[in-house]
Design a protein around this motif. Structure first.
Motif, PDB file in Angstrom:
ATOM      1  N   GLU A 176      14.311 -21.960  34.836  1.00  0.00           N
ATOM      2  CA  GLU A 176      14.616 -22.721  33.547  1.00  0.00           C
ATOM      3  C   GLU A 176      14.361 -23.218  32.049  1.00  0.00           C
ATOM      4  O   GLU A 176      14.977 -23.907  31.147  1.00  0.00           O
ATOM      5  CB  GLU A 176      13.488 -23.447  34.135  1.00  0.00           C
ATOM      6  CG  GLU A 176      13.560 -24.119  35.753  1.00  0.00           C
ATOM      7  CD  GLU A 176      12.313 -24.711  35.793  1.00  0.00           C
ATOM      8  OE1 GLU A 176      11.010 -25.145  34.999  1.00  0.00           O
ATOM      9  OE2 GLU A 176      11.907 -24.836  37.008  1.00  0.00           O
ATOM     10  N   SER A 177      13.962 -21.458  31.607  1.00  0.00           N
ATOM     11  CA  SER A 177      14.236 -21.957  30.212  1.00  0.00           C
ATOM     12  C   SER A 177      14.897 -21.179  29.635  1.00  0.00           C
ATOM     13  O   SER A 177      16.004 -21.275  27.890  1.00  0.00           O
ATOM     14  CB  SER A 177      12.633 -20.245  29.809  1.00  0.00           C
ATOM     15  OG  SER A 177      11.845 -20.823  30.087  1.00  0.00           O
ATOM     16  N   LYS A 224      18.196 -22.047  30.429  1.00  0.00           N
ATOM     17  CA  LYS A 224      19.208 -23.326  30.430  1.00  0.00           C
ATOM     18  C   LYS A 224      19.000 -23.995  28.814  1.00  0.00           C
ATOM     19  O   LYS A 224      20.185 -24.793  28.311  1.00  0.00           O
ATOM     20  CB  LYS A 224      19.034 -24.262  31.591  1.00  0.00           C
ATOM     21  CG  LYS A 224      18.947 -23.975  32.607  1.00  0.00           C
ATOM     22  CD  LYS A 224      18.926 -24.662  34.135  1.00  0.00           C
ATOM     23  CE  LYS A 224      19.386 -24.523  34.748  1.00  0.00           C
ATOM     24  NZ  LYS A 224      18.467 -25.586  36.004  1.00  0.00           N
ATOM     25  N   ALA A 225      17.956 -23.998  28.373  1.00  0.00           N
ATOM     26  CA  ALA A 225      17.462 -24.287  26.888  1.00  0.00           C
ATOM     27  C   ALA A 225      17.481 -23.411  26.146  1.00  0.00           C
ATOM     28  O   ALA A 225      17.130 -23.531  24.888  1.00  0.00           O
ATOM     29  CB  ALA A 225      16.131 -25.174  27.099  1.00  0.00           C
ATOM     30  N   LYS A 277       6.443 -29.886  31.468  1.00  0.00           N
ATOM     31  CA  LYS A 277       7.796 -29.435  32.159  1.00  0.00           C
ATOM     32  C   LYS A 277       9.460 -28.740  30.978  1.00  0.00           C
ATOM     33  O   LYS A 277       9.599 -28.919  30.121  1.00  0.00           O
ATOM     34  CB  LYS A 277       8.662 -30.335  32.584  1.00  0.00           C
ATOM     35  CG  LYS A 277       8.016 -31.094  34.478  1.00  0.00           C
ATOM     36  CD  LYS A 277       9.061 -32.361  34.819  1.00  0.00           C
ATOM     37  CE  LYS A 277       7.929 -32.228  36.331  1.00  0.00           C
ATOM     38  NZ  LYS A 277       8.561 -33.454  37.415  1.00  0.00           N
ATOM     39  N   ILE A 278       9.154 -27.364  31.191  1.00  0.00           N
ATOM     40  CA  ILE A 278      10.430 -26.556  30.888  1.00  0.00           C
ATOM     41  C   ILE A 278      11.021 -27.384  30.369  1.00  0.00           C
ATOM     42  O   ILE A 278      12.275 -27.559  29.054  1.00  0.00           O
ATOM     43  CB  ILE A 278      10.834 -25.438  32.130  1.00  0.00           C
ATOM     44  CG1 ILE A 278       9.648 -24.939  31.179  1.00  0.00           C
ATOM     45  CG2 ILE A 278      11.625 -24.546  30.529  1.00  0.00           C
ATOM     46  CD1 ILE A 278       9.615 -23.019  32.049  1.00  0.00           C
ATOM     47  N   ASP A 279      12.475 -28.326  31.562  1.00  0.00           N
ATOM     48  CA  ASP A 279      12.966 -29.085  31.108  1.00  0.00           C
ATOM     49  C   ASP A 279      13.244 -30.342  30.635  1.00  0.00           C
ATOM     50  O   ASP A 279      13.524 -31.271  31.068  1.00  0.00           O
ATOM     51  CB  ASP A 279      14.024 -29.296  32.398  1.00  0.00           C
ATOM     52  CG  ASP A 279      13.025 -29.191  33.623  1.00  0.00           C
ATOM     53  OD1 ASP A 279      12.129 -30.219  33.561  1.00  0.00           O
ATOM     54  OD2 ASP A 279      12.768 -29.687  34.853  1.00  0.00           O
TER      55      ASP A 279
END
Length: 318
Positions: free
Chosen positions: A162-163, A165-166, A244-246
């Motif tokens: 998830e991280s 993706k950013a 939330k990470i996203d």
């Protein structure tokens, strides 16, 4: 001075304290690993108490309600909850502590302190090591963040995916309060506690006080001050690192506003959620860390004496 000479000096036993820089570093890491395993259940429980400060609708709840919810999570799955976040914390002994203790002891030796930690070395290490430490703390908190809904810790690989993706930027949420937290930890825990322990041991030596008891008393004296300073900073970290990470990141200003609103509703109980747990954790953590460090330090020094690389000072010698 050549790089090879500097590397060789790292393993040379100092005649001032009977240890090489490598042995000093290893003792700090060993003490940290010992502390991490012992205090993980309290660390996990404290995070949940602080994290559950808001209900599902995002409204602040009474600290007693948050504590009850955290207790319910632990009762439902005590082993998993107690061990949650332990893997990244153990890995973090290397990823977090090597930079922190490396910078700390490096500055200490550079300043001619021979392993005795000063405020200058503690402050420098706190600021310079924060970028290395923060991702581990973020992963640790994310693992526990969804215990109430899933009953299990979140897999590390899911957090990393998830991280990614950013561009891994979410892993650096909470770095600013961490710097303050780390500085207080270094000044009071690493620099202050050993000095206070030495003083207590000297003052109570006629009562037969040993290393463990004097360390426990020193930790008990330092911890309320340390927790009083760091508990609000720890709360900011929890607010910023459990979203939330996203989702939308919570910044320092927004986190501070949340704490201010909490204090308006519940007074100091709102600001200092988890304070009692923090004191219990601090006493346990500091005592375990320093006792582990002292055991390893004594073992290394005795080894150096036995192989002739360190000569103990003669009594009465100038």
């Amino acid at each position: 001075m050549s790089l090879m000479q500097t590397y060789s000096d790292y393993f040379v036993v100092s005649q001032k304290n009977g240890l090489s820089q490598f042995q000093t570093m290893t003792a700090y890491l060993g003490g940290s690993a010992f502390q991490t395993v012992l205090d993980n259940p309290v660390t996990a429980y404290r995070q949940l108490v602080q994290q559950y400060a808001k209900d599902a609708a995002g409204k602040a709840v009474d600290p007693k309600v948050a504590t009850a919810e955290a207790t319910a999570v632990f009762k439902a799955n005590p082993l998993a909850a107690s061990m949650s976040g332990l893997a990244p914390r153990i890995i973090g002994v290397g990823f977090k502590r090597v930079p922190k203790f490396g910078i700390l002891l490096g500055l200490s030796f550079f300043l001619g302190e021979d392993g005795n930690i000063s405020a200058t070395a503690a402050f420098g290490a706190s600021v310079l090591s924060a970028p290395f430490i923060n991702p581990i703390r973020m992963i640790e908190k994310q693992q526990r963040a969804y215990f109430k809904t899933t009953g299990a810790e979140k897999p590390i690989m899911d957090i990393l995916r998830e991280s990614a993706k950013a561009n891994f930027q979410p892993l650096f949420r909470g770095t600013v309060p961490l710097m303050g937290h780390s500085c207080a930890s270094a000044l009071l825990g690493l620099a202050g506690q050993p000095k206070l322990q030495k003083y207590i041991k000297e003052e109570l030596s006629h009562h037969g006080i040993g290393n463990f008891t004097s360390g426990l008393l020193a930790s008990a004296a330092v911890t309320p001050i340390y927790v009083g300073v760091t508990n609000p900073l720890s709360r900011l970290e929890v607010i910023m690192q459990t979203s939330k990470i996203d989702g939308k990141a919570i910044g320092v200003t927004e986190a501070v506003k949340e704490m201010v609103n909490d204090s308006k509703q519940f007074g100091l109980r709102g600001v200092f959620r988890g304070q009692g747990l923090g004191i219990a954790k601090g006493i346990l953590s500091l005592t375990a860390f320093h006792q582990g460090r002292i055991w390893l330090t004594d073992a290394f020094r005795n080894h150096n004496i036995s192989n002739g690389s360190y000569q103990t000072p003669k009594v009465g010698s100038s």
